[in-house]
Scaffold this motif. Sequence first.
Motif, PDB file in Angstrom:
ATOM      1  N   LYS A   3     -21.311   1.177  -8.757  1.00  4.61           N
ATOM      2  CA  LYS A   3     -21.752   2.164  -7.349  1.00  4.61           C
ATOM      3  C   LYS A   3     -21.897   1.056  -6.255  1.00  4.61           C
ATOM      4  O   LYS A   3     -21.680   1.700  -5.199  1.00  4.61           O
ATOM      5  CB  LYS A   3     -23.081   3.151  -7.923  1.00  4.61           C
ATOM      6  N   GLN A   6     -18.753   0.159  -4.559  1.00  3.99           N
ATOM      7  CA  GLN A   6     -18.315   1.527  -3.862  1.00  3.99           C
ATOM      8  C   GLN A   6     -18.925   1.489  -2.467  1.00  3.99           C
ATOM      9  O   GLN A   6     -18.305   1.826  -1.394  1.00  3.99           O
ATOM     10  CB  GLN A   6     -18.422   2.744  -4.823  1.00  3.99           C
ATOM     11  N   ASN A   7     -20.305   1.118  -2.739  1.00  2.00           N
ATOM     12  CA  ASN A   7     -21.063   1.623  -1.210  1.00  2.00           C
ATOM     13  C   ASN A   7     -20.705   0.347  -0.359  1.00  2.00           C
ATOM     14  O   ASN A   7     -20.598   0.569   0.881  1.00  2.00           O
ATOM     15  CB  ASN A   7     -22.456   1.427  -1.591  1.00  2.00           C
ATOM     16  N   ASP A   9     -17.823  -1.173  -0.295  1.00  4.80           N
ATOM     17  CA  ASP A   9     -16.603  -0.880   0.381  1.00  4.80           C
ATOM     18  C   ASP A   9     -16.783  -0.053   1.540  1.00  4.80           C
ATOM     19  O   ASP A   9     -16.069  -0.005   2.589  1.00  4.80           O
ATOM     20  CB  ASP A   9     -15.681  -0.311  -0.798  1.00  4.80           C
ATOM     21  N   TYR A  10     -17.457   0.968   1.368  1.00  5.69           N
ATOM     22  CA  TYR A  10     -17.616   2.021   2.401  1.00  5.69           C
ATOM     23  C   TYR A  10     -18.446   1.277   3.516  1.00  5.69           C
ATOM     24  O   TYR A  10     -17.806   1.854   4.728  1.00  5.69           O
ATOM     25  CB  TYR A  10     -18.565   3.289   1.662  1.00  5.69           C
ATOM     26  N   LEU A  11     -19.448   0.677   3.537  1.00  6.51           N
ATOM     27  CA  LEU A  11     -20.004   0.021   4.698  1.00  6.51           C
ATOM     28  C   LEU A  11     -19.164  -0.931   5.404  1.00  6.51           C
ATOM     29  O   LEU A  11     -19.197  -0.994   6.538  1.00  6.51           O
ATOM     30  CB  LEU A  11     -21.348  -0.740   4.083  1.00  6.51           C
ATOM     31  N   ALA A  13     -16.052  -0.423   5.509  1.00  7.79           N
ATOM     32  CA  ALA A  13     -14.718   0.335   6.366  1.00  7.79           C
ATOM     33  C   ALA A  13     -15.578   0.599   7.502  1.00  7.79           C
ATOM     34  O   ALA A  13     -14.964   0.837   8.618  1.00  7.79           O
ATOM     35  CB  ALA A  13     -14.420   1.541   5.472  1.00  7.79           C
ATOM     36  N   GLN A  14     -16.883   1.258   7.406  1.00  6.76           N
ATOM     37  CA  GLN A  14     -17.762   1.717   8.500  1.00  6.76           C
ATOM     38  C   GLN A  14     -17.877   0.594   9.641  1.00  6.76           C
ATOM     39  O   GLN A  14     -17.923   0.830  11.308  1.00  6.76           O
ATOM     40  CB  GLN A  14     -18.901   2.181   8.267  1.00  6.76           C
ATOM     41  N   GLU A  17     -15.156   0.136  12.039  1.00  7.30           N
ATOM     42  CA  GLU A  17     -14.929   0.956  13.244  1.00  7.30           C
ATOM     43  C   GLU A  17     -16.127   1.152  14.188  1.00  7.30           C
ATOM     44  O   GLU A  17     -16.406   1.907  14.817  1.00  7.30           O
ATOM     45  CB  GLU A  17     -15.024   2.560  12.258  1.00  7.30           C
ATOM     46  N   PHE A  27     -24.813  -1.640   9.961  1.00  8.53           N
ATOM     47  CA  PHE A  27     -23.968  -1.659   8.713  1.00  8.53           C
ATOM     48  C   PHE A  27     -24.122  -2.889   7.936  1.00  8.53           C
ATOM     49  O   PHE A  27     -24.078  -3.142   6.710  1.00  8.53           O
ATOM     50  CB  PHE A  27     -22.604  -1.376   9.150  1.00  8.53           C
ATOM     51  N   GLY A  31     -25.538  -3.248   4.042  1.00  8.06           N
ATOM     52  CA  GLY A  31     -24.797  -3.970   3.034  1.00  8.06           C
ATOM     53  C   GLY A  31     -25.555  -5.211   2.341  1.00  8.06           C
ATOM     54  O   GLY A  31     -25.320  -5.332   1.247  1.00  8.06           O
ATOM     55  N   GLN A  34     -27.648  -3.793  -0.321  1.00  3.55           N
ATOM     56  CA  GLN A  34     -27.107  -3.287  -1.219  1.00  3.55           C
ATOM     57  C   GLN A  34     -26.689  -4.309  -2.205  1.00  3.55           C
ATOM     58  O   GLN A  34     -26.995  -4.640  -3.448  1.00  3.55           O
ATOM     59  CB  GLN A  34     -25.764  -2.347  -1.105  1.00  3.55           C
TER      60      GLN A  34
END
Length: 202
Positions: A3, A6-7, A9-11, A13-14, A17, A27, A31, A34
């Motif tokens: 988990k 996954q978090n 990877d999401y951060l 990507a954010q 952007e 971000f 990160g 986490q």
Amino acid sequence: MEKTLQNLDYLAAQAGEADNWERLLGFEGAGAAQYFSAFGKCITNPNFVFTGRSRRPPGNPVNAMLSFGYQVLWNHLLALIELQGLDPYYACLHQAHDGHAALASDLIEEFRAPIVDSLVLWLINRKIIDAQQDFEYHNGGCYLNDSGRRKYLKAFVQRMAEEIQTDAGEKQPKWDLLNQQIKAFKQFVYNPSHHYQPYRID
């Protein structure tokens, strides 16, 4: 652990952007939270407990090792930056203040986990560093003592001499990896069309 990955990877990507400096730092902070929550779960030596990152001063032996390791690596990066003729006070993410060499703080980010964090886990889990004998407490914080610093620095030098395989299939010691990354950053500074690619763990 899955988990957390996954978090992250999401951060990541954010962060790619993010349209302003403040959002990017947000971000990055999320990160880090986490990451360090999972870092403590990788410690198997029951004599060491890690519930989160604390610094200035480091609050326990794990944080003492992390802080010491980051400072050793930061100092080495600063020397390499100056040898390449770059101004260490001009950076992309960190801000120069009170004589702070912000560029070293920028470039250390990609090396914290593969060099310092992995070494700290190895020293702890292999029981090379002793939680009782290798630390001292003063001024409200926990720090490596003389024996602890000797053990850490010996292991650090050995780790940095280890060879890794480059994308080109060649082998190079980790010492050289740092220098190559700073050279790549210098090339980016003088010619931004050469996009800088930070070191990533495969």
